[in-house]
Design a protein around this motif. Structure first.
Motif, PDB file in Angstrom:
ATOM      1  N   ALA A 106      -6.066  -4.620  -1.461  1.00 52.43           N
ATOM      2  CA  ALA A 106      -5.983  -3.188  -1.733  1.00 52.43           C
ATOM      3  C   ALA A 106      -4.545  -2.736  -1.516  1.00 52.43           C
ATOM      4  O   ALA A 106      -3.786  -3.381  -0.775  1.00 52.43           O
ATOM      5  N   PRO A 107      -4.142  -1.619  -2.138  1.00 52.23           N
ATOM      6  CA  PRO A 107      -2.801  -1.085  -1.890  1.00 52.23           C
ATOM      7  C   PRO A 107      -2.700  -0.522  -0.475  1.00 52.23           C
ATOM      8  O   PRO A 107      -3.635   0.124   0.013  1.00 52.23           O
ATOM      9  N   ASP A 108      -1.564  -0.744   0.179  1.00 50.86           N
ATOM     10  CA  ASP A 108      -1.328  -0.116   1.474  1.00 50.86           C
ATOM     11  C   ASP A 108      -0.675   1.247   1.278  1.00 50.86           C
ATOM     12  O   ASP A 108      -0.570   1.740   0.143  1.00 50.86           O
ATOM     13  N   ALA A 109      -0.245   1.862   2.352  1.00 48.97           N
ATOM     14  CA  ALA A 109       0.314   3.214   2.279  1.00 48.97           C
ATOM     15  C   ALA A 109       1.585   3.269   1.441  1.00 48.97           C
ATOM     16  O   ALA A 109       1.946   4.332   0.909  1.00 48.97           O
ATOM     17  N   ASN A 110       2.259   2.137   1.296  1.00 52.16           N
ATOM     18  CA  ASN A 110       3.493   2.085   0.502  1.00 52.16           C
ATOM     19  C   ASN A 110       3.265   1.592  -0.922  1.00 52.16           C
ATOM     20  O   ASN A 110       4.214   1.392  -1.672  1.00 52.16           O
ATOM     21  N   GLY A 111       1.990   1.371  -1.285  1.00 52.19           N
ATOM     22  CA  GLY A 111       1.682   0.916  -2.634  1.00 52.19           C
ATOM     23  C   GLY A 111       1.735  -0.581  -2.816  1.00 52.19           C
ATOM     24  O   GLY A 111       1.487  -1.076  -3.921  1.00 52.19           O
ATOM     25  N   HIS A 112       2.022  -1.337  -1.757  1.00 52.41           N
ATOM     26  CA  HIS A 112       2.038  -2.797  -1.857  1.00 52.41           C
ATOM     27  C   HIS A 112       0.603  -3.335  -1.779  1.00 52.41           C
ATOM     28  O   HIS A 112      -0.200  -2.855  -0.978  1.00 52.41           O
ATOM     29  N   ILE A 113       0.304  -4.341  -2.588  1.00 49.59           N
ATOM     30  CA  ILE A 113      -1.027  -4.947  -2.569  1.00 49.59           C
ATOM     31  C   ILE A 113      -1.080  -5.974  -1.442  1.00 49.59           C
ATOM     32  O   ILE A 113      -0.320  -6.944  -1.452  1.00 49.59           O
ATOM     33  N   VAL A 114      -1.968  -5.745  -0.479  1.00 49.25           N
ATOM     34  CA  VAL A 114      -2.058  -6.642   0.675  1.00 49.25           C
ATOM     35  C   VAL A 114      -3.494  -7.148   0.805  1.00 49.25           C
ATOM     36  O   VAL A 114      -4.452  -6.453   0.456  1.00 49.25           O
ATOM     37  N   GLY A 115      -3.624  -8.345   1.314  1.00 50.84           N
ATOM     38  CA  GLY A 115      -4.942  -8.941   1.515  1.00 50.84           C
ATOM     39  C   GLY A 115      -5.319  -8.930   2.983  1.00 50.84           C
ATOM     40  O   GLY A 115      -4.538  -9.371   3.835  1.00 50.84           O
ATOM     41  N   THR A 116      -6.491  -8.407   3.293  1.00 47.33           N
ATOM     42  CA  THR A 116      -6.997  -8.409   4.661  1.00 47.33           C
ATOM     43  C   THR A 116      -8.392  -9.028   4.679  1.00 47.33           C
ATOM     44  O   THR A 116      -9.057  -9.120   3.649  1.00 47.33           O
ATOM     45  N   LEU A 117      -8.813  -9.439   5.854  1.00 48.47           N
ATOM     46  CA  LEU A 117     -10.152  -9.996   6.029  1.00 48.47           C
ATOM     47  C   LEU A 117     -10.956  -9.107   6.963  1.00 48.47           C
ATOM     48  O   LEU A 117     -10.387  -8.356   7.746  1.00 48.47           O
ATOM     49  N   PRO A 118     -12.287  -9.157   6.870  1.00 46.11           N
ATOM     50  CA  PRO A 118     -13.108  -8.327   7.753  1.00 46.11           C
ATOM     51  C   PRO A 118     -12.957  -8.768   9.197  1.00 46.11           C
ATOM     52  O   PRO A 118     -12.471  -9.859   9.490  1.00 46.11           O
ATOM     53  N   GLY A 119     -13.418  -7.925  10.110  1.00 48.69           N
ATOM     54  CA  GLY A 119     -13.324  -8.251  11.523  1.00 48.69           C
ATOM     55  C   GLY A 119     -12.034  -7.722  12.120  1.00 48.69           C
ATOM     56  O   GLY A 119     -11.242  -7.049  11.461  1.00 48.69           O
ATOM     57  N   ARG A 120     -11.827  -8.030  13.378  1.00 49.50           N
ATOM     58  CA  ARG A 120     -10.671  -7.509  14.110  1.00 49.50           C
ATOM     59  C   ARG A 120     -10.035  -8.607  14.950  1.00 49.50           C
ATOM     60  O   ARG A 120     -10.716  -9.422  15.561  1.00 49.50           O
TER      61      ARG A 120
END
Length: 268
Positions: free
Chosen positions: A122-136
């Motif tokens: 998804a795009p971050d606050a700066n418009g860069h597409i970043v990949g994250t995974l569920p959990g913490r």
């Protein structure tokens, strides 16, 4: 006494015939028991009718631990498979990127899946597409793909003597498994998600980055300066592109507003 023996025998027979239960996440030491761990770009819900296994057709992969390779030496497709009644952690997202935990390859050439966790782009606050995974992870933030890759590699180096990295990885896995959605989104949910993503993707985003969010190109013909992407659940996304680097190239950039409509997927 004889009655007790017969009762015990009946109980053991019932246990043998009962379907296997999924182990709870805390009972599965995935990071240590997995023969291989990798990020793969793959398609879910593929059925190999010759074996009856559901599996993934793998397109690309990044191995973090073990001997898994995304392409066989002879160029044949690689299959990650789940036996009927298996208990992987996954969401039916179609074509997407997953972190997979694999058992040793079997005699049929399949890599049995112990768990599969989707990477959410998804795009971050700066418009860069970043990949994250569920959990913490420690600190409470959703872990990035890069952070999990570093953690898996560090845990793999610890070998059979688990250290801090292995413990952190297991804690994250329990958190991630409890958050992975295993049922498909409804049309309304998928539409809202696609609209949110489309509004956040900025002009100038490359085609390569946009296709991390919407990886499934639609079939048929698109417009001369746009490409359609099927997001699932009868949701279609159409993005306009310029011709930076040539026609239909990863370097093309989004040149306007992205449209989201209701439509089934078109087949070539």
């Amino acid at each position: 006494m004889a009655f007790g023996v017969r009762l015990l025998a009946l109980y053991m027979l019932a246990r043998m015939l009962a379907p296997a239960r999924c182990a709870k996440p805390k009972e599965i030491p995935l990071a240590r028991s997995a023969d291989s761990i990798a990020f793969v770009r793959a398609r879910l819900d593929v059925v190999d009718l010759t074996t009856g296994w559901r599996g993934f057709g793998v397109y690309r992969g990044e191995t973090l631990k073990g001997e898994f390779r995304a392409r066989q030496a002879e160029g044949k497709d690689v299959w990650l498979s789940v036996k009927a009644g298996g208990c992987p952690t996954m969401a039916s997202l179609g074509l997407a990127v997953y972190l997979v935990f694999l058992d040793r390859r079997d005699a049929k050439g399949h890599w049995p899946v112990l768990a599969a966790i989707p990477v959410e782009y998804a795009p971050d606050a700066n418009g860069h597409i970043v990949g994250t995974l569920p959990g913490r992870l420690k600190g409470g933030e959703a872990p990035s793909r890069e952070a999990i890759a570093r953690l898996v590699r560090a845990a793999a180096k610890e070998g059979n003597r688990p250290g801090q990295a292995s413990r952190m990885l297991e804690v994250w896995l329990r958190s991630a498994q409890s958050r992975v959605r295993t049922d498909a989104m409804t049309h309304e949910e998928r539409m809202r998600w696609a609209e949110r993503m489309a509004a956040a993707i900025r002009p100038g985003t490359t085609r390569a980055d946009l296709e991390k969010v919407f990886p499934q190109r639609d079939g048929g013909l698109s417009g001369p300066n746009s490409t359609r992407y099927y997001a699932g659940a009868e949701v279609m996304v159409e993005a306009p592109f310029d011709t930076t680097g040539g026609a239909v190239k990863p370097t093309n950039r989004v040149s306007g507003s992205i449209k989201v409509t209701k439509s089934g997927m078109h087949i070539d």
